[in-house]
Design an enzyme around this catalytic site. Sequence first.
Site, PDB file in Angstrom:
ATOM      1  N   ILE A  59       7.310  -1.816   3.502  1.00  0.00           N
ATOM      2  CA  ILE A  59       6.292  -2.715   2.978  1.00  0.00           C
ATOM      3  C   ILE A  59       5.053  -2.530   3.843  1.00  0.00           C
ATOM      4  CG2 ILE A  59       7.300  -4.677   4.264  1.00  0.00           C
ATOM      5  CD1 ILE A  59       6.255  -6.469   1.909  1.00  0.00           C
ATOM      6  N   GLU A  60       3.986  -2.011   3.256  1.00  0.00           N
ATOM      7  CA  GLU A  60       2.847  -1.532   4.037  1.00  0.00           C
ATOM      8  C   GLU A  60       1.573  -2.324   3.762  1.00  0.00           C
ATOM      9  OE1 GLU A  60       0.476   2.693   4.929  1.00  0.00           O
ATOM     10  OE2 GLU A  60       2.385   2.683   3.854  1.00  0.00           O
ATOM     11  N   VAL A  61       0.942  -2.776   4.842  1.00  0.00           N
ATOM     12  CA  VAL A  61      -0.357  -3.466   4.832  1.00  0.00           C
ATOM     13  C   VAL A  61      -0.378  -4.579   3.782  1.00  0.00           C
ATOM     14  CG1 VAL A  61      -2.843  -3.156   4.982  1.00  0.00           C
ATOM     15  CG2 VAL A  61      -1.362  -1.236   5.502  1.00  0.00           C
ATOM     16  N   LEU A 111       0.853  -1.187   0.000  1.00  0.00           N
ATOM     17  CA  LEU A 111       0.000   0.000   0.000  1.00  0.00           C
ATOM     18  C   LEU A 111       0.891   1.241   0.000  1.00  0.00           C
ATOM     19  CD1 LEU A 111      -2.586   1.662   0.298  1.00  0.00           C
ATOM     20  CD2 LEU A 111      -2.509   1.204   2.755  1.00  0.00           C
TER      21      LEU A 111
END
EC number: 2.1.2.11
Length: 268
Positions: A161-163, A120
């Site tokens: 590195i998101e969600v 995300l």
Amino acid sequence: MSTSRKRPTVADLREMKGKRQLTMLRVMTLEEAEAAERAGIDIVSIPPELILNPQYRDAAPTLFSMPGDNFFEIGTGDDFVRWAFRMFKAGADCVYCSASYATIKRMADEAIPVVGHVGLIPSRKTWTGGFKAVGKTADSAMEIMEAVKQLEAAGAFGAEIEVVPVEVAEAISKRTSLFMLSMGAGTGCDAQYLFAEDILGTNRGHMPRHSKVYRNFAAEYERLQQERVAAFQEYVADVESGVYPEEKHIVRMDPAELDKFMKQLDVA
């Protein structure tokens, strides 16, 4: 501020990959940076203006500090290089960039340590359906892996590195040389990343699933605001009633000098 802790380098972070979980915060003020320093936080993401503050490194001498801004606030690849050099001159340890792989490569070619972004990406959320998890299908998870490979090829040293599902994030982290910063992507990465405003309870907007509130600063701010209003009201009442100023708040003139002054006034 005296400290026995050493500020890590990019080489140090690479050496620590896979060995222990580091801690990371997004901090916005000198006070938050100093608190992060004293608490033993490893990495901070900061607004560019904070690293440019001459007091920043006095407040946070050992924090590995990553200034970043939305790419459309900075401009082209050449603009990013000039911006990054300015950040490093001020004491940055790396820079965050969510712009193109070409822009990241442009900086990496100048030996600027760059952290990219996968999963995300708020500035590109329209392409992945808004603020929601990314990589929940095999195909979309492979797209994240491909993005990581592109960052590697561009010369980035790390990536937020998101969600992303924890299984996906862990599998990717094990298969990349990038130092992976997990925001809501589990413990299979190299560092855990939260916003100070969430931890301190000052965020009154959307609370992400991965956020955790440790204090309620908003309630304390509201209490202080009520105290501020009450103090101002008491001051108004004192002035209107003649209670303020008291004798201790003013200066008196020597009687002889006062008499002399008054006579001069009359002559004038």
